[in-house]
Design a protein around this motif. Structure first.
Motif, PDB file in Angstrom:
ATOM      1  N   LEU A 251     -14.667   7.016 -12.600  1.00 60.63           N
ATOM      2  CA  LEU A 251     -13.620   7.888 -13.105  1.00 60.63           C
ATOM      3  C   LEU A 251     -13.962   8.413 -14.494  1.00 60.63           C
ATOM      4  CD1 LEU A 251     -10.539   5.604 -12.311  1.00 60.63           C
ATOM      5  CD2 LEU A 251     -11.409   7.470 -10.885  1.00 60.63           C
ATOM      6  N   THR A 252     -13.400   9.566 -14.824  1.00 62.02           N
ATOM      7  CA  THR A 252     -13.341   9.981 -16.218  1.00 62.02           C
ATOM      8  C   THR A 252     -12.193   9.228 -16.865  1.00 62.02           C
ATOM      9  OG1 THR A 252     -11.766  11.779 -15.823  1.00 62.02           O
ATOM     10  CG2 THR A 252     -14.116  12.297 -15.569  1.00 62.02           C
ATOM     11  N   ARG A 253     -12.172   9.197 -18.165  1.00 61.68           N
ATOM     12  CA  ARG A 253     -11.055   8.520 -18.842  1.00 61.68           C
ATOM     13  C   ARG A 253      -9.727   9.236 -18.577  1.00 61.68           C
ATOM     14  NH1 ARG A 253     -12.849   5.977 -24.661  1.00 61.68           N
ATOM     15  NH2 ARG A 253     -14.548   4.664 -23.862  1.00 61.68           N
ATOM     16  N   ARG A 254      -9.794  10.534 -18.433  1.00 61.51           N
ATOM     17  CA  ARG A 254      -8.570  11.273 -18.127  1.00 61.51           C
ATOM     18  C   ARG A 254      -8.010  10.833 -16.770  1.00 61.51           C
ATOM     19  NH1 ARG A 254      -6.292  16.174 -19.672  1.00 61.51           N
ATOM     20  NH2 ARG A 254      -8.065  16.582 -21.051  1.00 61.51           N
ATOM     21  N   GLU A 255      -8.884  10.704 -15.798  1.00 60.81           N
ATOM     22  CA  GLU A 255      -8.441  10.247 -14.474  1.00 60.81           C
ATOM     23  C   GLU A 255      -7.915   8.820 -14.540  1.00 60.81           C
ATOM     24  OE1 GLU A 255     -11.470  12.772 -11.571  1.00 60.81           O
ATOM     25  OE2 GLU A 255     -12.156  10.919 -12.525  1.00 60.81           O
ATOM     26  N   ALA A 256      -8.587   7.966 -15.298  1.00 63.42           N
ATOM     27  CA  ALA A 256      -8.180   6.567 -15.388  1.00 63.42           C
ATOM     28  C   ALA A 256      -6.860   6.400 -16.133  1.00 63.42           C
ATOM     29  CB  ALA A 256      -9.270   5.747 -16.077  1.00 63.42           C
ATOM     30  N   ALA A 257      -6.490   7.377 -16.938  1.00 64.15           N
ATOM     31  CA  ALA A 257      -5.221   7.315 -17.674  1.00 64.15           C
ATOM     32  C   ALA A 257      -4.024   7.679 -16.803  1.00 64.15           C
ATOM     33  CB  ALA A 257      -5.282   8.243 -18.881  1.00 64.15           C
ATOM     34  N   ASP A 258      -4.267   8.147 -15.581  1.00 62.38           N
ATOM     35  CA  ASP A 258      -3.184   8.531 -14.677  1.00 62.38           C
ATOM     36  C   ASP A 258      -2.674   7.283 -13.960  1.00 62.38           C
ATOM     37  OD1 ASP A 258      -1.482   9.579 -12.760  1.00 62.38           O
ATOM     38  OD2 ASP A 258      -2.771  11.285 -12.311  1.00 62.38           O
ATOM     39  N   LYS A 259      -1.513   6.798 -14.359  1.00 59.69           N
ATOM     40  CA  LYS A 259      -0.975   5.558 -13.797  1.00 59.69           C
ATOM     41  C   LYS A 259      -0.676   5.672 -12.309  1.00 59.69           C
ATOM     42  CE  LYS A 259       1.072   3.878 -18.118  1.00 59.69           C
ATOM     43  NZ  LYS A 259       2.317   3.442 -18.786  1.00 59.69           N
ATOM     44  N   ARG A 260      -0.508   6.882 -11.828  1.00 56.23           N
ATOM     45  CA  ARG A 260      -0.194   7.057 -10.410  1.00 56.23           C
ATOM     46  C   ARG A 260      -1.319   6.546  -9.516  1.00 56.23           C
ATOM     47  NH1 ARG A 260       0.842  13.283  -9.959  1.00 56.23           N
ATOM     48  NH2 ARG A 260      -1.061  13.193 -11.245  1.00 56.23           N
ATOM     49  N   LEU A 261      -2.548   6.683  -9.982  1.00 57.60           N
ATOM     50  CA  LEU A 261      -3.688   6.186  -9.214  1.00 57.60           C
ATOM     51  C   LEU A 261      -3.631   4.669  -9.087  1.00 57.60           C
ATOM     52  CD1 LEU A 261      -6.494   6.913  -7.905  1.00 57.60           C
ATOM     53  CD2 LEU A 261      -7.475   6.357 -10.138  1.00 57.60           C
ATOM     54  N   TRP A 262      -3.358   3.989 -10.196  1.00 59.94           N
ATOM     55  CA  TRP A 262      -3.305   2.530 -10.193  1.00 59.94           C
ATOM     56  C   TRP A 262      -2.088   2.028  -9.431  1.00 59.94           C
ATOM     57  CZ3 TRP A 262      -7.937   1.410 -11.260  1.00 59.94           C
ATOM     58  CH2 TRP A 262      -8.654   2.110 -12.227  1.00 59.94           C
ATOM     59  N   ASN A 263      -0.975   2.754  -9.506  1.00 62.25           N
ATOM     60  CA  ASN A 263       0.200   2.393  -8.698  1.00 62.25           C
ATOM     61  C   ASN A 263      -0.173   2.344  -7.226  1.00 62.25           C
ATOM     62  OD1 ASN A 263       1.784   2.443 -11.023  1.00 62.25           O
ATOM     63  ND2 ASN A 263       2.652   4.460 -10.608  1.00 62.25           N
ATOM     64  N   HIS A 264      -0.892   3.366  -6.785  1.00 63.22           N
ATOM     65  CA  HIS A 264      -1.262   3.459  -5.372  1.00 63.22           C
ATOM     66  C   HIS A 264      -2.241   2.358  -4.981  1.00 63.22           C
ATOM     67  CE1 HIS A 264      -3.258   5.370  -1.764  1.00 63.22           C
ATOM     68  NE2 HIS A 264      -1.977   5.420  -1.445  1.00 63.22           N
ATOM     69  N   LEU A 265      -3.214   2.103  -5.836  1.00 67.93           N
ATOM     70  CA  LEU A 265      -4.197   1.065  -5.542  1.00 67.93           C
ATOM     71  C   LEU A 265      -3.519  -0.302  -5.405  1.00 67.93           C
ATOM     72  CD1 LEU A 265      -7.013  -0.050  -5.196  1.00 67.93           C
ATOM     73  CD2 LEU A 265      -7.392   0.200  -7.646  1.00 67.93           C
ATOM     74  N   ALA A 266      -2.598  -0.601  -6.317  1.00 70.22           N
ATOM     75  CA  ALA A 266      -1.956  -1.912  -6.309  1.00 70.22           C
ATOM     76  C   ALA A 266      -0.949  -2.077  -5.172  1.00 70.22           C
ATOM     77  CB  ALA A 266      -1.260  -2.155  -7.648  1.00 70.22           C
ATOM     78  N   LEU A 267      -0.189  -1.030  -4.879  1.00 68.67           N
ATOM     79  CA  LEU A 267       0.885  -1.165  -3.896  1.00 68.67           C
ATOM     80  C   LEU A 267       0.467  -0.820  -2.477  1.00 68.67           C
ATOM     81  CD1 LEU A 267       4.045   0.034  -5.811  1.00 68.67           C
ATOM     82  CD2 LEU A 267       3.891  -2.023  -4.422  1.00 68.67           C
TER      83      LEU A 267
ATOM     84  N   LEU B 272      -2.062   9.364  -5.253  1.00 68.41           N
ATOM     85  CA  LEU B 272      -1.265   9.246  -6.473  1.00 68.41           C
ATOM     86  C   LEU B 272       0.166   8.881  -6.098  1.00 68.41           C
ATOM     87  CD1 LEU B 272      -2.592  12.452  -8.305  1.00 68.41           C
ATOM     88  CD2 LEU B 272      -3.440  10.100  -8.508  1.00 68.41           C
ATOM     89  N   LEU B 273       0.629   7.760  -6.618  1.00 73.22           N
ATOM     90  CA  LEU B 273       1.978   7.272  -6.320  1.00 73.22           C
ATOM     91  C   LEU B 273       2.818   7.357  -7.587  1.00 73.22           C
ATOM     92  CD1 LEU B 273       3.914   5.918  -4.292  1.00 73.22           C
ATOM     93  CD2 LEU B 273       3.010   3.703  -5.067  1.00 73.22           C
ATOM     94  N   PRO B 274       3.775   8.300  -7.639  1.00 74.83           N
ATOM     95  CA  PRO B 274       4.577   8.469  -8.859  1.00 74.83           C
ATOM     96  C   PRO B 274       5.395   7.224  -9.182  1.00 74.83           C
ATOM     97  CG  PRO B 274       4.860  10.327  -7.345  1.00 74.83           C
ATOM     98  CD  PRO B 274       4.127   9.256  -6.585  1.00 74.83           C
ATOM     99  N   ALA B 275       5.624   7.009 -10.468  1.00 69.51           N
ATOM    100  CA  ALA B 275       6.405   5.846 -10.893  1.00 69.51           C
ATOM    101  C   ALA B 275       7.799   5.856 -10.285  1.00 69.51           C
ATOM    102  CB  ALA B 275       6.493   5.824 -12.419  1.00 69.51           C
ATOM    103  N   SER B 276       8.363   7.031 -10.133  1.00 65.53           N
ATOM    104  CA  SER B 276       9.716   7.138  -9.577  1.00 65.53           C
ATOM    105  C   SER B 276       9.798   6.660  -8.140  1.00 65.53           C
ATOM    106  CB  SER B 276      10.192   8.586  -9.650  1.00 65.53           C
ATOM    107  OG  SER B 276       9.312   9.437  -8.927  1.00 65.53           O
ATOM    108  N   ALA B 277       8.652   6.623  -7.448  1.00 69.18           N
ATOM    109  CA  ALA B 277       8.637   6.206  -6.045  1.00 69.18           C
ATOM    110  C   ALA B 277       8.247   4.746  -5.860  1.00 69.18           C
ATOM    111  CB  ALA B 277       7.683   7.099  -5.259  1.00 69.18           C
ATOM    112  N   VAL B 278       7.920   4.069  -6.942  1.00 61.97           N
ATOM    113  CA  VAL B 278       7.392   2.709  -6.838  1.00 61.97           C
ATOM    114  C   VAL B 278       8.472   1.673  -6.571  1.00 61.97           C
ATOM    115  CG1 VAL B 278       6.312   0.858  -8.165  1.00 61.97           C
ATOM    116  CG2 VAL B 278       5.331   3.152  -8.220  1.00 61.97           C
ATOM    117  N   ASP B 279       9.579   1.742  -7.299  1.00 57.29           N
ATOM    118  CA  ASP B 279      10.561   0.659  -7.305  1.00 57.29           C
ATOM    119  C   ASP B 279      11.073   0.243  -5.929  1.00 57.29           C
ATOM    120  OD1 ASP B 279      10.314   0.302  -9.985  1.00 57.29           O
ATOM    121  OD2 ASP B 279      12.101   1.423 -10.541  1.00 57.29           O
TER     122      ASP B 279
END
Length: 292
Positions: free
Chosen positions: A91-107, A14-21
């Protein structure tokens, strides 16, 4: 074109949005150079070690195969990757709604795929090729991987992913319709795909016009009444997720099979397909008259 980072993690996190930029550098957004990966790993929150779903290797394998197979037509990769990503990353929909997972996958896992898929082509007005930052950490309908996962989740018909392929073949459908709350009504999603399949709705303008008409009509007409859906058994999805550790890798030449849920009622799909076809006759499609 950039390559994968020197350090690719073995597991999703999980990659928090605050750590992405700090990692969305100009070199990355221009598709010229990716970060090394080591510094990014320091700000990632780990996921449970005992869950096989978080293994990175199956996802890396998928994106590499997609880049190899669709090098001449990047947009076609969406219809191929969406069902396979969904069936691989259960994933469950709850898990898929966590943007931190997608941040990590993409970056951290596949920034090279994001660049390959979404690096813009040069134009007279914008000669510099560039990747929109939202493809790395944007909303669910724009982020490179979450848009595909959610398209597969919302357009699959029970275990059948064929409607997902059709839906992802129209970029406007994904960009426009994923924002509509009505798309969570399964007969609505399937009726839209039927109109695409029949060739009644084809262009981006037609999709946008129909989406506007459907959304407006939905404010006064409850589609659940016109086209009721069957209640979904949550144990089917839980069982499918629990089988992730023993599931075989998804096939490259045939569609995977989704959760063993009952498909949307055919009678309801037919009712909405006919209703939407009537709506489309008066939908606000720009240049429709001149095109005719």
């Amino acid at each position: 074109m950039i390559t994968q980072p020197n350090h690719v993690p073995e597991r999703l996190g999980l990659l928090p949005a605050s750590a992405v930029d700090p990692f969305l550098t100009e070199d990355l957004l221009k598709g010229e150079q990716v970060h090394g990966g080591i510094d990014l790993a320091k700000v990632v929150e780990p996921l449970p070690e005992d869950d096989a779903r978080w293994s990175v290797e199956p996802i890396r394998s998928l994106v590499e195969d997609a880049m190899f197979e669709f090098g001449d037509d990047r947009t076609r990769a969406d219809g191929w990757l969406a069902p396979r990503l969904h069936a691989t990353l259960r994933l469950t929909r709850r898990e898929a709604a966590d943007k931190r997972l997608w941040n990590h996958l993409a970056l951290a896992v596949a920034p090279d795929y994001v660049a390959w898929r979404h690096l813009s082509e040069p134009t007279a007005k914008k000669p510099e090729r560039r990747i929109a930052a939202e493809r790395f950490r944007g909303p669910a309908d724009r982020q490179c991987f979450s848009r595909l996962w959610w398209a597969a989740e919302l357009f699959r018909n029970g275990p059948d992913y064929e409607p997902v392929e059709l839906a992802c073949g129209n970029q406007d459908l994904i960009h426009t319709v994923l924002r509509l709350e009505l798309i969570d009504h399964r007969p609505t999603a399937q009726a839209l795909v039927r109109l695409l399949e029949r060739g009644q709705v084809t262009t981006g303008r037609e999709v946008n016009g129909l989406s506007t008409a459907i959304n407006a009509a939905g404010a006064t007409l409850v589609y659940d009444v016109l086209a009721p859906d069957e209640p979904r058994d949550p144990t089917r999805l839980r069982d499918w997720i629990a089988e992730a550790g023993s599931a075989l890798p998804v096939g490259r030449h045939e569609l995977p099979t989704g959760p063993d849920e009952e498909p949307a009622p055919e009678r309801s799909i037919d009712a909405l397909t006919n209703y939407f076809a009537e709506l489309f006759e008066t939908a606000p499609v720009r240049d429709r008259k001149s095109a005719d």
